[in-house]
Design a protein around this motif. Structure first.
Motif, PDB file in Angstrom:
ATOM      1  N   LEU A  10     -49.243 -32.045 -18.433  1.00  0.00           N
ATOM      2  CA  LEU A  10     -50.406 -31.778 -19.274  1.00  0.00           C
ATOM      3  C   LEU A  10     -51.706 -31.841 -18.476  1.00  0.00           C
ATOM      4  O   LEU A  10     -51.946 -32.792 -17.735  1.00  0.00           O
ATOM      5  CB  LEU A  10     -50.479 -32.786 -20.424  1.00  0.00           C
ATOM      6  N   VAL A  11     -52.537 -30.828 -18.681  1.00  0.00           N
ATOM      7  CA  VAL A  11     -53.905 -30.818 -18.167  1.00  0.00           C
ATOM      8  C   VAL A  11     -54.827 -30.766 -19.377  1.00  0.00           C
ATOM      9  O   VAL A  11     -54.666 -29.914 -20.250  1.00  0.00           O
ATOM     10  CB  VAL A  11     -54.167 -29.604 -17.249  1.00  0.00           C
ATOM     11  N   LEU A  12     -55.772 -31.695 -19.432  1.00  0.00           N
ATOM     12  CA  LEU A  12     -56.787 -31.668 -20.484  1.00  0.00           C
ATOM     13  C   LEU A  12     -57.986 -30.878 -19.981  1.00  0.00           C
ATOM     14  O   LEU A  12     -58.392 -31.037 -18.823  1.00  0.00           O
ATOM     15  CB  LEU A  12     -57.254 -33.079 -20.845  1.00  0.00           C
ATOM     16  N   VAL A  13     -58.530 -30.034 -20.835  1.00  0.00           N
ATOM     17  CA  VAL A  13     -59.736 -29.284 -20.515  1.00  0.00           C
ATOM     18  C   VAL A  13     -60.790 -29.680 -21.538  1.00  0.00           C
ATOM     19  O   VAL A  13     -60.588 -29.495 -22.742  1.00  0.00           O
ATOM     20  CB  VAL A  13     -59.490 -27.761 -20.547  1.00  0.00           C
ATOM     21  N   VAL A  14     -61.882 -30.248 -21.063  1.00  0.00           N
ATOM     22  CA  VAL A  14     -62.965 -30.684 -21.941  1.00  0.00           C
ATOM     23  C   VAL A  14     -64.161 -29.775 -21.687  1.00  0.00           C
ATOM     24  O   VAL A  14     -64.748 -29.796 -20.606  1.00  0.00           O
ATOM     25  CB  VAL A  14     -63.360 -32.146 -21.675  1.00  0.00           C
ATOM     26  N   THR A  15     -64.484 -28.941 -22.664  1.00  0.00           N
ATOM     27  CA  THR A  15     -65.618 -28.040 -22.545  1.00  0.00           C
ATOM     28  C   THR A  15     -66.156 -27.695 -23.925  1.00  0.00           C
ATOM     29  O   THR A  15     -65.391 -27.557 -24.876  1.00  0.00           O
ATOM     30  CB  THR A  15     -65.242 -26.739 -21.791  1.00  0.00           C
ATOM     31  N   GLU A  22     -60.283 -21.408 -23.690  1.00  0.00           N
ATOM     32  CA  GLU A  22     -59.160 -20.487 -23.878  1.00  0.00           C
ATOM     33  C   GLU A  22     -58.713 -19.874 -22.555  1.00  0.00           C
ATOM     34  O   GLU A  22     -57.515 -19.725 -22.296  1.00  0.00           O
ATOM     35  CB  GLU A  22     -59.552 -19.357 -24.841  1.00  0.00           C
ATOM     36  N   ILE A  23     -59.674 -19.522 -21.712  1.00  0.00           N
ATOM     37  CA  ILE A  23     -59.340 -18.949 -20.397  1.00  0.00           C
ATOM     38  C   ILE A  23     -58.532 -19.945 -19.583  1.00  0.00           C
ATOM     39  O   ILE A  23     -57.486 -19.603 -19.017  1.00  0.00           O
ATOM     40  CB  ILE A  23     -60.621 -18.531 -19.647  1.00  0.00           C
ATOM     41  N   LEU A  30     -49.801 -20.065 -17.875  1.00  0.00           N
ATOM     42  CA  LEU A  30     -49.128 -19.086 -17.020  1.00  0.00           C
ATOM     43  C   LEU A  30     -48.589 -19.732 -15.737  1.00  0.00           C
ATOM     44  O   LEU A  30     -47.608 -19.270 -15.172  1.00  0.00           O
ATOM     45  CB  LEU A  30     -50.081 -17.940 -16.644  1.00  0.00           C
ATOM     46  N   ARG A  31     -49.226 -20.808 -15.320  1.00  0.00           N
ATOM     47  CA  ARG A  31     -48.789 -21.525 -14.119  1.00  0.00           C
ATOM     48  C   ARG A  31     -47.783 -22.636 -14.434  1.00  0.00           C
ATOM     49  O   ARG A  31     -47.401 -23.405 -13.572  1.00  0.00           O
ATOM     50  CB  ARG A  31     -49.979 -22.138 -13.394  1.00  0.00           C
ATOM     51  N   GLY A  32     -47.387 -22.744 -15.699  1.00  0.00           N
ATOM     52  CA  GLY A  32     -46.355 -23.703 -16.065  1.00  0.00           C
ATOM     53  C   GLY A  32     -46.837 -25.047 -16.567  1.00  0.00           C
ATOM     54  O   GLY A  32     -46.044 -25.969 -16.745  1.00  0.00           O
ATOM     55  N   PHE A  33     -48.121 -25.168 -16.816  1.00  0.00           N
ATOM     56  CA  PHE A  33     -48.679 -26.414 -17.344  1.00  0.00           C
ATOM     57  C   PHE A  33     -48.774 -26.339 -18.856  1.00  0.00           C
ATOM     58  O   PHE A  33     -48.855 -25.270 -19.441  1.00  0.00           O
ATOM     59  CB  PHE A  33     -50.094 -26.662 -16.807  1.00  0.00           C
ATOM     60  N   SER A  34     -48.829 -27.498 -19.472  1.00  0.00           N
ATOM     61  CA  SER A  34     -49.213 -27.619 -20.862  1.00  0.00           C
ATOM     62  C   SER A  34     -50.712 -27.894 -20.837  1.00  0.00           C
ATOM     63  O   SER A  34     -51.212 -28.527 -19.907  1.00  0.00           O
ATOM     64  CB  SER A  34     -48.450 -28.791 -21.491  1.00  0.00           C
ATOM     65  N   CYS A  35     -51.432 -27.430 -21.837  1.00  0.00           N
ATOM     66  CA  CYS A  35     -52.885 -27.598 -21.825  1.00  0.00           C
ATOM     67  C   CYS A  35     -53.380 -27.974 -23.206  1.00  0.00           C
ATOM     68  O   CYS A  35     -52.932 -27.421 -24.210  1.00  0.00           O
ATOM     69  CB  CYS A  35     -53.542 -26.299 -21.360  1.00  0.00           C
ATOM     70  N   LYS A  36     -54.301 -28.920 -23.240  1.00  0.00           N
ATOM     71  CA  LYS A  36     -54.986 -29.272 -24.485  1.00  0.00           C
ATOM     72  C   LYS A  36     -56.474 -29.108 -24.220  1.00  0.00           C
ATOM     73  O   LYS A  36     -57.007 -29.672 -23.263  1.00  0.00           O
ATOM     74  CB  LYS A  36     -54.680 -30.718 -24.892  1.00  0.00           C
ATOM     75  N   ASP A 113     -63.956 -19.514  -9.844  1.00  0.00           N
ATOM     76  CA  ASP A 113     -62.999 -18.840 -10.705  1.00  0.00           C
ATOM     77  C   ASP A 113     -61.998 -19.893 -11.178  1.00  0.00           C
ATOM     78  O   ASP A 113     -61.611 -20.760 -10.387  1.00  0.00           O
ATOM     79  CB  ASP A 113     -62.299 -17.749  -9.881  1.00  0.00           C
ATOM     80  N   PRO A 114     -61.558 -19.834 -12.428  1.00  0.00           N
ATOM     81  CA  PRO A 114     -60.572 -20.816 -12.894  1.00  0.00           C
ATOM     82  C   PRO A 114     -59.335 -20.904 -11.992  1.00  0.00           C
ATOM     83  O   PRO A 114     -58.749 -21.969 -11.853  1.00  0.00           O
ATOM     84  CB  PRO A 114     -60.214 -20.319 -14.295  1.00  0.00           C
TER      85      PRO A 114
END
Length: 127
Positions: A10-15, A22-23, A30-36, A113-114
């Motif tokens: 899991l990677v958390l994105v705080v923005t 969303e990006i 797509l790189r195989g991570f879970s994201c919240k 770039d992300p």
């Protein structure tokens, strides 16, 4: 015996920018991570304790929040998850302060770039 289910890291994105969130979510998945994606950082400490992310992409420009104070509280609680900072701008002092709080890299949104950030996350979690 049933096959082992591989859990995604899991990677958390705080923005505060939902489109940017969303990006990141799409590219991380797509790189195989879970994201919240979180649009507010106020509950970040409790979410980190509950979800145990491998990394946090942390936007220092979330409106109405003191990002440094939130990061200080998380570090004070003993959480050592790596943080990658993103912001529209950053003075040398702000970047130095972020690095002292364990931010492994600080990217300016307009000059990165992300994919660069996700490459860094992949390298960091392999350590």
């Amino acid at each position: 015996m049933p096959p082992r289910v591989k859990t995604k890291k899991l990677v958390l994105v705080v923005t505060g920018d939902s489109k940017l969130g969303e990006i990141y979510a799409k590219r991380l998945e797509l790189r195989g991570f879970s994201c919240k994606v979180m649009t507010k950082a106020v509950k970040l400490a409790s979410v980190m304790k509950e979800k145990n992310p491998v990394c946090v992409v942390f936007d220092f420009d979330v409106p109405g929040e003191d990002s440094f104070k939130i990061l200080e509280e998380i570090r004070h609680d003993g959480d050592v998850a790596p943080f990658v900072g993103i912001a529209l701008r950053g003075s040398r002092e702000e970047i130095a302060r972020a690095r002292k709080l364990g931010v492994i890299a600080y990217f300016l949104k307009l000059h990165s770039d992300p994919s660069q950030i996700i490459d860094l996350i992949e390298q960091e979690i392999k350590k």
